[in-house]
Enzyme design. Structure first.
Site, mmCIF file in Angstrom:
data_model
loop_
_atom_site.group_PDB
_atom_site.id
_atom_site.type_symbol
_atom_site.label_atom_id
_atom_site.label_comp_id
_atom_site.label_asym_id
_atom_site.label_seq_id
_atom_site.Cartn_x
_atom_site.Cartn_y
_atom_site.Cartn_z
ATOM 1 N N HIS A 51 0.809 -1.230 0.000
ATOM 2 C CA HIS A 51 0.000 0.000 0.000
ATOM 3 C C HIS A 51 0.834 1.267 0.000
ATOM 4 O O HIS A 51 0.335 2.336 0.323
ATOM 5 C CB HIS A 51 -0.986 0.017 1.168
ATOM 6 N N ARG A 105 -1.771 18.921 1.294
ATOM 7 C CA ARG A 105 -0.344 19.288 1.333
ATOM 8 C C ARG A 105 0.271 18.949 -0.013
ATOM 9 O O ARG A 105 -0.390 18.356 -0.865
ATOM 10 C CB ARG A 105 0.352 18.488 2.431
#
Ligand code: ADP
Length: 474
Positions: free
Chosen positions: A256, A313
């Site tokens: 992942h 971000r």
């Protein structure tokens, strides 16, 4: 001249945004991303300021800024970069205007964004409220529903008991994925495919989450089979305008975690791309998103896509978007924080034109022959690949540098750009082969295997890609 006056159109849609130039930026981060931001500052005529931990005394990011200050003396390596009071003190004592958080560390902490603003400085990112809401999985999902963006079916909030877990699974069916509510970075996840394994797996996942993140609460979501991870890059200004810079495919993941990123997503039908980018922009407008951000989706084989999260971000893989759009995201972030509108920056949707394909490989000091364990030590030899269509973003790695065990194992990001995916992969392949690194093991042999894989070269990708190709590890 810090204002590109020729871009300013007095009749543009926002008159209410005040323009206040930024003269100095402190980057509350380290390594390659700190240097990435310093470079943008220098190009804009803005003073760049570094902070560094005691352990990073010899690290290059410190040398690449106009000024640098040690923080967190006596603290653990990571704690130094999380020390909000000291970072704010450095800002105040040194006449700093703005703070860029980079990625990781304090970048998704709304209390940090708020502390920066309370100190009278500008935070180069979204408002603290948006950082907080997008960082909260539940609030982010609610916002997505309100904005009409499809989400993966999941629990309404964190689940703490195996009974709740079982009842969710009975209601929604299997497979499901357990995710640590306070986890992140791809860690703390577990897929469950059998009803009789739900309870046991929940208990195990929850106690792992407690050990790793200090809290055993879990989210449960329907597991999407063979998804592609596709994310949309956004920019929003202070006047509420939002544009997208198309998408990235981050399906090439190991456990992942992203390993290779591509922009744009290969073989993505145009109508799905349009729907995804529209959904992302809608969500951003709905929450009043300002500055750079990413909306992540999972896309299934039938072309359905589901919102998973917003990263409020700059991301590690922002580089591929920069290469295939020609837009400097970090400069844009700074200009937006100064109060410039997208229009004044020339960033209207029709001006954002994708060209070719960009690929990013994350070269890490991990040993593929030893289960990607981080490798540390002294870099005895370091020569990098270069040439047309190749960009390197690193913490200015050099022969003699010490690779410490204190921080993440990213050594250099190599980015290629060419007119099509295969040519871009060929450039990347050639550049990685030019590297000579001795003293520390890297994942380059593994990356080369990925780049030579026929499925990869044809853009046939999903998140199972690495797991289904054990030959990549040879
Ligand atoms: P993190 O915040 O830890 O990075 P994400 O929620 O962004 O976690 O998920 C990371 C990756 O895990 C995704 O890119 C995908 O490969 C996999 N994943 C997450 N949720 C699901 C899901 N519901 N179904 C299938 N895969 C998933």
């Amino acid at each position: 001249p810090r204002v590109r006056l020729y871009f300013i159109n007095k009749n543009a849609y926002s008159t209410q945004v005040e323009y206040k130039p930024i003269r100095s930026v402190l980057v509350a981060n380290r390594g390659e991303i700190a240097i990435r931001v310093f470079r943008a500052c220098t190009e804009l005529g803005i003073k760049s300021v570094a902070v560094y931990s005691e352990q990073d005394k010899m690290h290059m990011h410190r040398q690449k800024a106009d000024e640098s200050y040690m923080v967190g003396k006596g603290l653990a390596p990571v704690e130094a970069y999380l020390n909000i009071p000291e970072i704010i003190r450095v800002c105040k004592e040194n006449d700093i205007d703005a703070v860029h958080p980079g990625y990781g560390f304090l970048s998704e902490r709304s209390d940090f964004a708020q502390a920066v603003i309370d100190a009278g400085l500008r935070f180069i990112g979204p408002s603290p409220k948006v950082v907080q809401n997008m960082g909260d999985k539940v609030a982010a999902r609610v916002a997505a529903i309100e904005a009409g963006v499809p989400i993966v079916p999941g629990t309404d909030g964190p689940v703490t008991s195996k009974e709740e877990a079982l009842s969710f699974c009975q209601k929604h069916g299997l497979p499901v994925i357990f995710k640590a509510a306070y986890g992140g970075g791809g860690r703390g996840m577990r897929v469950v495919r059998k009803m009789e394994e739900v309870e046991e797996n929940f208990e195990r996942a929850s106690s792992e989450a407690k050990a790793a993140f200090g809290n055993g609460a879990m989210f449960i979501e329907k597991f999407i089979e063979r998804p592609r991870h596709i994310e949309v890059q956004l920019l929003g200004d202070k006047a509420g305008n939002v544009v997208h810079l198309y998408e990235r495919d981050c399906s090439v993941q190991r456990r992942h975690q992203k390993v290779v990123e591509i922009a744009p997503a290969p073989r993505l039908p145009i109508e799905i791309r349009d729907k995804m980018t529209e959904a992302a922009v809608r969500l951003a407008r709905h929450v009043g998103y300002e500055n750079a951000g990413t909306v992540e989706f999972l896309c299934d084989e039938s072309g359905n896509f589901y919102f998973i999260e917003v990263n409020a971000r700059l991301q590690v893989e922002h580089t591929v978007t920069e290469e295939f759009t020609g837009i400097d995201l970090v400069q844009s972030q700074i200009r937006i924080a100064e109060g410039m509108t997208l229009k004044e920056l020339g960033l209207t949707q029709e001006n954002i034109v994708p060209r070719g394909f960009a690929i990013q490989c994350r070269v890490t000091t991990e040993d593929p022959a030893n289960d990607f364990q981080p490798n540390t030590g002294r870099l005895e030899v370091f020569r990098s690949g270069e040439g047309m269509g190749i960009r390197l973003d690193s913490a200015s790695t050099y022969a003699g540098a010490i690779i410490s065990p204190y921080y993440d194992s990213l050594l250099v990001k190599v980015i290629s750009h060419a007119s099509d995916l295969q040519s871009s992969a060929a450039k990347m392949n050639r550049a990685l082969r030019e590297f000579r690194i001795r003293g520390v093991k890297t994942n380059i042999p593994f990356l080369l295997n990925v780049l030579e894989n026929q499925k990869f070269l044809h853009g046939v990708l999903d998140t199972y890609f690495i797991d289904e190709h054990p030959q990549l590890f040879k």
